[in-house]
Design a protein around this motif. Structure first.
Motif, PDB file in Angstrom:
ATOM      1  N   TYR A  84       0.860  -1.178   0.000  1.00 45.67           N
ATOM      2  CA  TYR A  84       0.000   0.000   0.000  1.00 45.67           C
ATOM      3  C   TYR A  84       0.899   1.230   0.000  1.00 45.67           C
ATOM      4  O   TYR A  84       2.061   1.160   0.397  1.00 45.67           O
ATOM      5  CB  TYR A  84      -0.885   0.023   1.252  1.00 45.67           C
ATOM      6  N   SER A  85       0.326   2.374  -0.367  1.00 44.65           N
ATOM      7  CA  SER A  85       1.103   3.613  -0.319  1.00 44.65           C
ATOM      8  C   SER A  85       0.966   4.238   1.066  1.00 44.65           C
ATOM      9  O   SER A  85       0.037   3.924   1.815  1.00 44.65           O
ATOM     10  CB  SER A  85       0.605   4.591  -1.387  1.00 44.65           C
ATOM     11  N   VAL A  86       1.883   5.142   1.384  1.00 44.88           N
ATOM     12  CA  VAL A  86       1.827   5.847   2.662  1.00 44.88           C
ATOM     13  C   VAL A  86       0.514   6.632   2.759  1.00 44.88           C
ATOM     14  O   VAL A  86      -0.052   6.768   3.847  1.00 44.88           O
ATOM     15  CB  VAL A  86       3.062   6.763   2.832  1.00 44.88           C
ATOM     16  N   ASP A  87       0.020   7.130   1.626  1.00 47.05           N
ATOM     17  CA  ASP A  87      -1.243   7.874   1.629  1.00 47.05           C
ATOM     18  C   ASP A  87      -2.415   7.003   2.058  1.00 47.05           C
ATOM     19  O   ASP A  87      -3.428   7.519   2.549  1.00 47.05           O
ATOM     20  CB  ASP A  87      -1.531   8.462   0.240  1.00 47.05           C
ATOM     21  N   GLU A  88      -2.319   5.691   1.876  1.00 42.07           N
ATOM     22  CA  GLU A  88      -3.392   4.769   2.255  1.00 42.07           C
ATOM     23  C   GLU A  88      -3.312   4.341   3.724  1.00 42.07           C
ATOM     24  O   GLU A  88      -4.218   3.688   4.227  1.00 42.07           O
ATOM     25  CB  GLU A  88      -3.344   3.512   1.375  1.00 42.07           C
ATOM     26  N   LYS A  89      -2.242   4.731   4.411  1.00 41.80           N
ATOM     27  CA  LYS A  89      -2.023   4.274   5.780  1.00 41.80           C
ATOM     28  C   LYS A  89      -3.157   4.652   6.744  1.00 41.80           C
ATOM     29  O   LYS A  89      -3.563   3.815   7.554  1.00 41.80           O
ATOM     30  CB  LYS A  89      -0.667   4.776   6.283  1.00 41.80           C
ATOM     31  N   PRO A  90      -3.705   5.873   6.690  1.00 37.62           N
ATOM     32  CA  PRO A  90      -4.820   6.175   7.604  1.00 37.62           C
ATOM     33  C   PRO A  90      -6.017   5.228   7.411  1.00 37.62           C
ATOM     34  O   PRO A  90      -6.613   4.770   8.381  1.00 37.62           O
ATOM     35  CB  PRO A  90      -5.188   7.624   7.264  1.00 37.62           C
ATOM     36  N   TRP A 105      -6.965 -12.859  17.394  1.00 40.84           N
ATOM     37  CA  TRP A 105      -5.716 -13.032  16.663  1.00 40.84           C
ATOM     38  C   TRP A 105      -5.997 -13.196  15.198  1.00 40.84           C
ATOM     39  O   TRP A 105      -7.111 -13.570  14.838  1.00 40.84           O
ATOM     40  CB  TRP A 105      -4.915 -14.209  17.193  1.00 40.84           C
ATOM     41  N   PRO A 106      -5.015 -12.985  14.358  1.00 35.46           N
ATOM     42  CA  PRO A 106      -3.762 -12.330  14.696  1.00 35.46           C
ATOM     43  C   PRO A 106      -3.998 -10.844  14.931  1.00 35.46           C
ATOM     44  O   PRO A 106      -4.910 -10.261  14.352  1.00 35.46           O
ATOM     45  CB  PRO A 106      -2.903 -12.540  13.447  1.00 35.46           C
ATOM     46  N   LYS A 107      -3.194 -10.257  15.775  1.00 31.86           N
ATOM     47  CA  LYS A 107      -3.197  -8.807  15.897  1.00 31.86           C
ATOM     48  C   LYS A 107      -2.401  -8.302  14.711  1.00 31.86           C
ATOM     49  O   LYS A 107      -1.340  -8.830  14.383  1.00 31.86           O
ATOM     50  CB  LYS A 107      -2.582  -8.342  17.221  1.00 31.86           C
ATOM     51  N   VAL A 108      -2.923  -7.294  14.047  1.00 33.59           N
ATOM     52  CA  VAL A 108      -2.333  -6.826  12.795  1.00 33.59           C
ATOM     53  C   VAL A 108      -1.863  -5.388  12.962  1.00 33.59           C
ATOM     54  O   VAL A 108      -2.497  -4.590  13.635  1.00 33.59           O
ATOM     55  CB  VAL A 108      -3.360  -6.924  11.645  1.00 33.59           C
ATOM     56  N   TYR A 109      -0.726  -5.083  12.336  1.00 39.22           N
ATOM     57  CA  TYR A 109      -0.173  -3.739  12.366  1.00 39.22           C
ATOM     58  C   TYR A 109       0.473  -3.439  11.023  1.00 39.22           C
ATOM     59  O   TYR A 109       0.636  -4.333  10.181  1.00 39.22           O
ATOM     60  CB  TYR A 109       0.824  -3.565  13.525  1.00 39.22           C
ATOM     61  N   THR A 110       0.829  -2.165  10.815  1.00 38.02           N
ATOM     62  CA  THR A 110       1.473  -1.769   9.560  1.00 38.02           C
ATOM     63  C   THR A 110       2.976  -1.664   9.761  1.00 38.02           C
ATOM     64  O   THR A 110       3.462  -1.447  10.871  1.00 38.02           O
ATOM     65  CB  THR A 110       0.958  -0.406   9.059  1.00 38.02           C
ATOM     66  N   HIS A 111       3.696  -1.819   8.653  1.00 34.68           N
ATOM     67  CA  HIS A 111       5.135  -1.587   8.632  1.00 34.68           C
ATOM     68  C   HIS A 111       5.444  -0.796   7.362  1.00 34.68           C
ATOM     69  O   HIS A 111       5.073  -1.214   6.265  1.00 34.68           O
ATOM     70  CB  HIS A 111       5.923  -2.901   8.641  1.00 34.68           C
ATOM     71  N   ASP A 114      11.543   1.259   3.718  1.00 31.74           N
ATOM     72  CA  ASP A 114      12.371   2.390   3.295  1.00 31.74           C
ATOM     73  C   ASP A 114      11.922   2.989   1.967  1.00 31.74           C
ATOM     74  O   ASP A 114      12.078   4.190   1.735  1.00 31.74           O
ATOM     75  CB  ASP A 114      13.845   1.973   3.191  1.00 31.74           C
ATOM     76  N   ASP A 115      11.354   2.161   1.085  1.00 31.98           N
ATOM     77  CA  ASP A 115      10.901   2.666  -0.212  1.00 31.98           C
ATOM     78  C   ASP A 115       9.544   3.361  -0.137  1.00 31.98           C
ATOM     79  O   ASP A 115       9.009   3.808  -1.148  1.00 31.98           O
ATOM     80  CB  ASP A 115      10.866   1.539  -1.250  1.00 31.98           C
ATOM     81  N   GLY A 116       8.961   3.451   1.065  1.00 34.38           N
ATOM     82  CA  GLY A 116       7.680   4.124   1.250  1.00 34.38           C
ATOM     83  C   GLY A 116       6.473   3.212   1.151  1.00 34.38           C
ATOM     84  O   GLY A 116       5.355   3.648   1.397  1.00 34.38           O
ATOM     85  N   SER A 117       6.679   1.953   0.771  1.00 38.54           N
ATOM     86  CA  SER A 117       5.542   1.042   0.704  1.00 38.54           C
ATOM     87  C   SER A 117       5.157   0.596   2.119  1.00 38.54           C
ATOM     88  O   SER A 117       5.992   0.509   3.013  1.00 38.54           O
ATOM     89  CB  SER A 117       5.877  -0.171  -0.173  1.00 38.54           C
ATOM     90  N   VAL A 118       3.870   0.354   2.278  1.00 39.96           N
ATOM     91  CA  VAL A 118       3.328  -0.071   3.566  1.00 39.96           C
ATOM     92  C   VAL A 118       2.787  -1.480   3.402  1.00 39.96           C
ATOM     93  O   VAL A 118       2.073  -1.778   2.436  1.00 39.96           O
ATOM     94  CB  VAL A 118       2.203   0.890   4.028  1.00 39.96           C
ATOM     95  N   ARG A 119       3.132  -2.345   4.345  1.00 41.13           N
ATOM     96  CA  ARG A 119       2.627  -3.717   4.328  1.00 41.13           C
ATOM     97  C   ARG A 119       2.032  -4.038   5.693  1.00 41.13           C
ATOM     98  O   ARG A 119       2.371  -3.421   6.703  1.00 41.13           O
ATOM     99  CB  ARG A 119       3.737  -4.682   3.972  1.00 41.13           C
ATOM    100  N   LEU A 120       1.156  -5.044   5.690  1.00 32.03           N
ATOM    101  CA  LEU A 120       0.517  -5.474   6.925  1.00 32.03           C
ATOM    102  C   LEU A 120       1.219  -6.709   7.474  1.00 32.03           C
ATOM    103  O   LEU A 120       1.692  -7.566   6.712  1.00 32.03           O
ATOM    104  CB  LEU A 120      -0.958  -5.788   6.674  1.00 32.03           C
ATOM    105  N   ILE A 121       1.271  -6.792   8.804  1.00 29.86           N
ATOM    106  CA  ILE A 121       1.869  -7.935   9.497  1.00 29.86           C
ATOM    107  C   ILE A 121       0.892  -8.365  10.581  1.00 29.86           C
ATOM    108  O   ILE A 121       0.374  -7.524  11.328  1.00 29.86           O
ATOM    109  CB  ILE A 121       3.221  -7.558  10.131  1.00 29.86           C
TER     110      ILE A 121
END
Length: 178
Positions: A84-90, A105-111, A114-121
């Protein structure tokens, strides 16, 4: 120690077997998890850090042991591939907050990479240093894997991404477009 195949909850929608009473207490290790993954008929590999990983098309799930003694922890951590893009983070935060409020579970968070992409964990963990019942360990691990799969489906549906993926399949299979 070995895992009784009847103690593994089914992925096919069948009801989970009733518990048969107090079970054997074990301190789980990687060999036990490999045996469980084999019985679940899941492919896995051992990564360069020595962790077990089960790859799916849209995510990979790691089975990790950290700590020592009575502080030892077993964690199941899923890294979702969709970027996802940083703009989609909210919007992502709103969606995963909803998931985290409604599920255990699972508890999910964003990461943010460095390239600005956002992924879920997604992550679930338990203390294992003093031992756990084999049945509880098997049931928890299978439930965590199942929940990781369900989260991937749920987030795609919630964000309307499943429709986009289906629309992409209408592209000409012979074209070189990606």
């Amino acid at each position: 120690m070995s895992i009784d195949p009847s103690s593994i909850p089914s992925f096919g929608g069948q009801p989970d077997p009733e518990p048969t009473g107090p079970g054997q207490v074990v301190i789980p290790d990687q060999e036990l998890v490999k045996q469980l993954l084999d019985q679940m008929e899941l492919k896995y590999l051992v990564d360069e850090e020595g962790d077990l990983a089960a790859p799916w098309e849209e995510f990979r799930t790691y089975f990790m042991f950290r700590g020592e003694g009575d502080q030892a922890v077993f964690a199941v951590r899923t890294f979702y591939e969709r970027a996802y893009s940083v703009d989609e983070k909210p919007q992502l935060h709103e969606v995963i907050d909803d998931w985290n409020r409604r599920t255990l579970w699972p508890k999910v968070y964003t990461h943010t990479h460095d390239d600005g992409s956002v992924r879920l964990i997604g992550e679930a963990q338990t203390l294992i240093g003093l031992g756990v019942s084999l049945e509880h360990f098997v049931s928890s691990t299978v439930s965590w894997v199942r929940a990781s799969i369900e989260f991937d489906k749920w987030v795609g549906e919630t964000l309307g991404l499943e429709k986009d993926a289906e629309g992409d399949s209408d592209a000409d299979p012979g074209s070189d477009e990606e």
